[in-house]
Design an enzyme around this catalytic site. Structure first.
Site, PDB file in Angstrom:
ATOM      1  N   GLY A 125      47.758  35.738  34.265  1.00  0.00           N
ATOM      2  CA  GLY A 125      49.188  35.565  34.073  1.00  0.00           C
ATOM      3  C   GLY A 125      49.540  35.661  32.599  1.00  0.00           C
ATOM      4  O   GLY A 125      48.667  35.745  31.730  1.00  0.00           O
ATOM      5  N   LYS A 131      48.007  28.884  32.768  1.00  0.00           N
ATOM      6  CA  LYS A 131      46.660  29.188  33.263  1.00  0.00           C
ATOM      7  C   LYS A 131      45.653  28.103  32.859  1.00  0.00           C
ATOM      8  O   LYS A 131      44.911  27.590  33.700  1.00  0.00           O
ATOM      9  CB  LYS A 131      46.194  30.550  32.716  1.00  0.00           C
ATOM     10  CG  LYS A 131      47.039  31.730  33.136  1.00  0.00           C
ATOM     11  CD  LYS A 131      46.495  33.033  32.600  1.00  0.00           C
ATOM     12  CE  LYS A 131      46.426  33.084  31.070  1.00  0.00           C
ATOM     13  NZ  LYS A 131      47.756  32.932  30.440  1.00  0.00           N
ATOM     14  N   ILE A 198      44.600  36.071  30.296  1.00  0.00           N
ATOM     15  CA  ILE A 198      45.746  36.922  30.620  1.00  0.00           C
ATOM     16  C   ILE A 198      45.308  38.106  31.474  1.00  0.00           C
ATOM     17  O   ILE A 198      45.915  38.411  32.488  1.00  0.00           O
ATOM     18  CB  ILE A 198      46.443  37.417  29.336  1.00  0.00           C
ATOM     19  CG1 ILE A 198      47.043  36.232  28.581  1.00  0.00           C
ATOM     20  CG2 ILE A 198      47.545  38.429  29.681  1.00  0.00           C
ATOM     21  CD1 ILE A 198      47.612  36.587  27.205  1.00  0.00           C
ATOM     22  N   SER A 199      44.262  38.779  31.062  1.00  0.00           N
ATOM     23  CA  SER A 199      43.734  39.967  31.762  1.00  0.00           C
ATOM     24  C   SER A 199      44.877  40.823  32.297  1.00  0.00           C
ATOM     25  O   SER A 199      45.097  40.894  33.507  1.00  0.00           O
ATOM     26  CB  SER A 199      42.784  39.560  32.890  1.00  0.00           C
ATOM     27  OG  SER A 199      43.297  38.515  33.675  1.00  0.00           O
ATOM     28  N   GLY A 248      51.221  44.500  19.982  1.00  0.00           N
ATOM     29  CA  GLY A 248      50.521  44.628  21.260  1.00  0.00           C
ATOM     30  C   GLY A 248      50.450  43.330  22.034  1.00  0.00           C
ATOM     31  O   GLY A 248      49.458  43.069  22.724  1.00  0.00           O
TER      32      GLY A 248
END
Length: 295
Positions: A125, A131, A198-199, A248
């Site tokens: 997330g 998380k 996060i992935s 980013g």
């Protein structure tokens, strides 16, 4: 003739050990130890109900009882790698001339010892979605129930194993790949591994899923709107990203790809949303339903 070894040091060879189930020597041996045999192999023995049961670890894959019965255990110690030829050297990526080392103690044995099933709970997330908070609550619930678990937190892993990686797309992919491989090892050890990061890219999460047997990768999506995460901003990262000081940043100038078929969705429903404990309980209920909290 078999020479017993206690603490890894062979004792004087004892003739007729195979036939002497009731010998003083046999009774003096610990329940579990190491023995060496004439061909130089190192073996592990286990005393059980007056019998000396020997499992060869090196040089043989036979189990020998004191009555000289031999059981062939070929194919029973693949440790989760059934169907692969382990007798030949292979090449994996840039690693050449390597061979998988099997062991007689496998995943099922470890799970029985821990009275649980190993798996990976992958919590994904946006930054600020909760998380880490849910991961800690989940870990506490499992710990109180006597279950072995471990959290792989995205920031924590970057303090050590992944400290050489940045946040470019290729670095993020490698970050996820490494954590996925570590998580797989935890699951193979019988541990409930909680990966919290996060992935952002779907393909990377799917690649981690592919590392594990079906069902053992449990994807948990923290479905919290960007505006809520940004309002929380506990680390001040959104503020820096909006100011252009972080490039980013997921959700601002880098995408987050939501899961399409995750096992669990933890939603934020207005106000402060569900508490971390309520969310963690939902994950625990899933583990119970799927049988992961028992061997």
């Amino acid at each position: 003739m078999i020479a017993a070894a206690i603490g890894g040091k062979p004792t004087t060879p004892t003739p007729g050990l195979v036939a002497s189930t009731g010998s003083e020597f046999l009774s003096s041996l610990p329940k579990l130890g190491i023995v060496s045999v004439p061909n130089g192999a190192s073996v592990i023995y286990l005393k059980s109900r007056g019998n000396l049961r020997i499992q060869a670890v090196e040089g043989s894959r036979k189990t020998v009882n004191v009555n000289e019965k031999v059981d062939d255990f070929d194919g029973k110690f693949d440790n989760g790698h059934a169907g692969q030829n382990r007798s030949q050297l292979s090449t994996v990526g840039k690693s050449t001339n390597i061979k998988w080392q099997d062991c007689s103690v496998g995943k099922i044995d470890r799970q029985r010892l821990l009275k649980q099933k190993g798996c990976v709970i992958w919590i994904t997330g946006l930054s600020g979605s909760g998380k880490s908070t849910v991961s800690c609550a989940l870990s506490q619930f499992l710990h109180h129930r006597g279950k072995m678990c471990y959290i792989l937190d995205g920031d924590n892993v970057r303090h050590g194993l992944n400290r050489d990686l940045g946040f470019k797309a290729e670095d993020r992919a490698e970050n996820i790949r490494r954590i996925g491989e570590v998580a797989k090892l935890f699951a193979d050890a019988g541990v409930i591994c909680i990966a919290s990061l996060i992935s952002p890219y779907r393909r990377d999460r799917d690649a981690c899923r592919a590392l594990l047997p079906d069902g053992d990768f449990i994807e948990v999506f923290m479905d919290v709107p960007l505006q809520v995460c940004e309002a929380r901003d506990s680390k001040g990262l959104y503020k820096l990203a909006r100011a252009g000081k972080i490039k980013g940043f997921t959700g601002i100038d880098d995408p987050y790809e939501q899961p399409l078929n995750c096992e669990i969705v933890l939603e934020h429903k207005g106000g402060d949303g569900a508490s971390p404990c309520v969310m963690a309980e939902k994950v625990v209920s899933y583990l119970e339903e799927k049988g992961y909290l028992e061997a």
